[in-house]
Design an enzyme around this catalytic site. Structure first.
Site, PDB file in Angstrom:
ATOM      1  CE1 TYR A   1      -2.893  -3.168   0.701  1.00  0.00           C
ATOM      2  CE2 TYR A   1      -4.442  -1.396   1.068  1.00  0.00           C
ATOM      3  CZ  TYR A   1      -4.179  -2.727   0.818  1.00  0.00           C
ATOM      4  OH  TYR A   1      -5.212  -3.607   0.677  1.00  0.00           O
TER       5      TYR A   1
ATOM      6  CE  LYS B   1      -0.805 -18.673   0.656  1.00  0.00           C
ATOM      7  NZ  LYS B   1      -1.633 -19.857   0.943  1.00  0.00           N
TER       8      LYS B   1
ATOM      9  CG  ASP C   1      -4.729 -19.972   2.203  1.00  0.00           C
ATOM     10  OD1 ASP C   1      -4.052 -19.637   3.194  1.00  0.00           O
ATOM     11  OD2 ASP C   1      -4.381 -20.902   1.443  1.00  0.00           O
TER      12      ASP C   1
ATOM     13  CG  ASP D   1      -7.998  -3.400   2.472  1.00  0.00           C
ATOM     14  OD1 ASP D   1      -9.121  -3.163   2.945  1.00  0.00           O
ATOM     15  OD2 ASP D   1      -7.570  -2.865   1.437  1.00  0.00           O
TER      16      ASP D   1
ATOM     17  CG  ASP E   1     -14.319  -5.030   3.331  1.00  0.00           C
ATOM     18  OD1 ASP E   1     -13.935  -4.214   4.201  1.00  0.00           O
ATOM     19  OD2 ASP E   1     -14.805  -4.684   2.240  1.00  0.00           O
TER      20      ASP E   1
END
Ligand SMILES: NC(=O)c1ccc[n+]([C@@H]2O[C@H](COP(=O)([O-])OP(=O)(O)OC[C@H]3O[C@@H](n4cnc5c(N)ncnc54)[C@H](O)[C@@H]3O)[C@@H](O)[C@H]2O)c1
Length: 356
Positions: free
Chosen positions: A137, A189, A221, A245, A249
């Site tokens: 980002y 990850k 995941d 991020d 959600d």
């Protein structure tokens, strides 16, 4: 009486409508719990940019830096190039004010809001701590042979030891302070992205200072899978900016959707920013149909941050009581006129015996 200076950036789309309700609730919370909030409104957002080509001028930015907190509505409008105003206002504050903690409580207030079968409020009560200043980002995007058949684009995931350590330490402190299961989950990850081995090593190092906090690990995941299958397994989770991020959600939907989820962008001890996690929902702007509960929960988080915990708890309790008793029909678009929701929460708060 304790006084706080807060910056109010209502922003675009539904931002001004939901911010108005949040400020209504904050004002009543101050009256009931004996503190005063002086709000200074800043006009930044797409209208301001279109009129002046200004995003967030330095003098205003410095003024905000000297305040106790920021309340943000939402930024984003199709009349501006994609991401321009969001970057100029939101990212400017996240990075410029070094708001390295993105704090996302995921709490189910009423079972009927959860899209998962048979999950109850006691099953969905977790906090995600997302690193907020590093990762892809804040890295520079690069395009080689732009537009050509051999085009290559890249934007590196970059982590510093200092940046990684401070967010992991914050998360350990939170797991201890929250004192629920005293469990901290690292989400990464590393199996596919060995650069994240830095996170694995720093997590293990910091964990040695928190023997009372149990540690767990999940790949992103698998963490998404667990969030849907067994949200009750989570207590506090810490993760990178990008993964945070996305999983926040998912968490928002598990707790009832965009109308209810709030976040803090925090630098402990400094000016920090609180906002609903939703965007500006332009198609609902000005229609008095957006749900302001997320913005109201953002002021609850702000109260907690400012040291006004009884006010924070009372705002949250008012929202829970209204939902459970069905006086608040829901947190979706059009469930109530926007202005009615602030009035309902304010009326509940006024029932709390005054502290002054
Ligand atoms: N922090 C921010 O300010 C922020 C965050 C996300 C997106 N954005 C920006 O917002 C703009 C719109 O983005 P988007 O459409 O992807 O996401 P969005 O969150 O604005 O809206 C998506 C959908 O969620 C629902 N929704 C959102 N807020 C709601 C509320 N308060 N009450 C009820 N329903 C609500 C609506 O159905 C809406 O159509 C874009 O410009 C985007 O960049 C800003």
């Amino acid at each position: 009486m304790t006084e706080y200076d807060i910056a109010v950036i209502a922003g675009d789309g539904i931002g001004p409508e939901v911010t108005r309700e949040a400020l209504k609730v904050l004002g009543v919370a101050g009256d009931v719990f004996g503190f005063h909030v002086r709000g200074t409104e800043f006009p930044f957002g797409t209208d301001h940019w279109l009129a002046t080509k200004e995003l967030f001028p330095d003098p205003a930015f410095e003024e905000v830096r000297g305040m106790h907190a920021v309340l943000l509505g939402a930024i984003g409008d199709p009349r501006a190039p994609v991401g321009l105003v969001e970057h100029g206002v939101i990212m400017r504050m996240r990075v410029g004010l070094d708001l390295y903690v993105n704090l996302r409580p995921v709490k189910l207030y009423d079972a009927r809001l959860c899209p998962l079968k048979d999950k109850r409020p006691e099953d969905v009560d977790l906090v995600i701590v997302r690193e907020n200043t590093e990762d892809a980002y804040t890295a520079k995007p690069e395009f080689l042979n732009k537009g050509g058949p051999d085009e290559v684009s890249s934007q590196p995931m970059r982590y510093t030891r200092k940046g990684t350590e401070r967010i992991i330490r914050y998360a350990f402190e939170l797991a201890r302070k929250r004192n629920k299961h005293r469990k901290l989950l690292l989400i990464d990850k590393t199996n596919a992205l060995p650069a994240q081995d830095l996170w694995t090593r720093v997590f293990a190092e910091v964990a040695r200072e928190y023997a009372d906090v149990k540690t767990e690990h999940a790949y992103i995941d698998a963490a998404c899978m667990w969030m849907v299958k067994n949200p009750e397994w989570f207590d506090v989770a810490v993760t990178t900016n990008l993964f945070g991020d996305i999983i926040t959600d998912l968490g928002a939907m598990v707790q009832g959707g965009m109308g209810i989820a709030a976040s803090g962008n925090i630098h402990p001890g400094r000016v920090s920013l609180f906002e609903p996690i939703h965007g500006s929902a332009p198609k609902y702007a000005g229609k008095n149909v957006a749900c302001p509960v997320a913005a109201i929960m953002a002021v609850s988080m702000m109260c907690e941050y400012l040291g006004q915990r009884p006010a924070a708890v009372a705002i949250e309790k008012a929202v829970i009581d209204l939902l459970v008793s069905r006086r608040l029909k829901g947190v979706g678009t059009g469930d109530h006129p926007t202005n009615e929701v602030g009035d309902l929460v304010a009326a509940e708060l006024k029932k709390v015996p005054a502290r002054v």
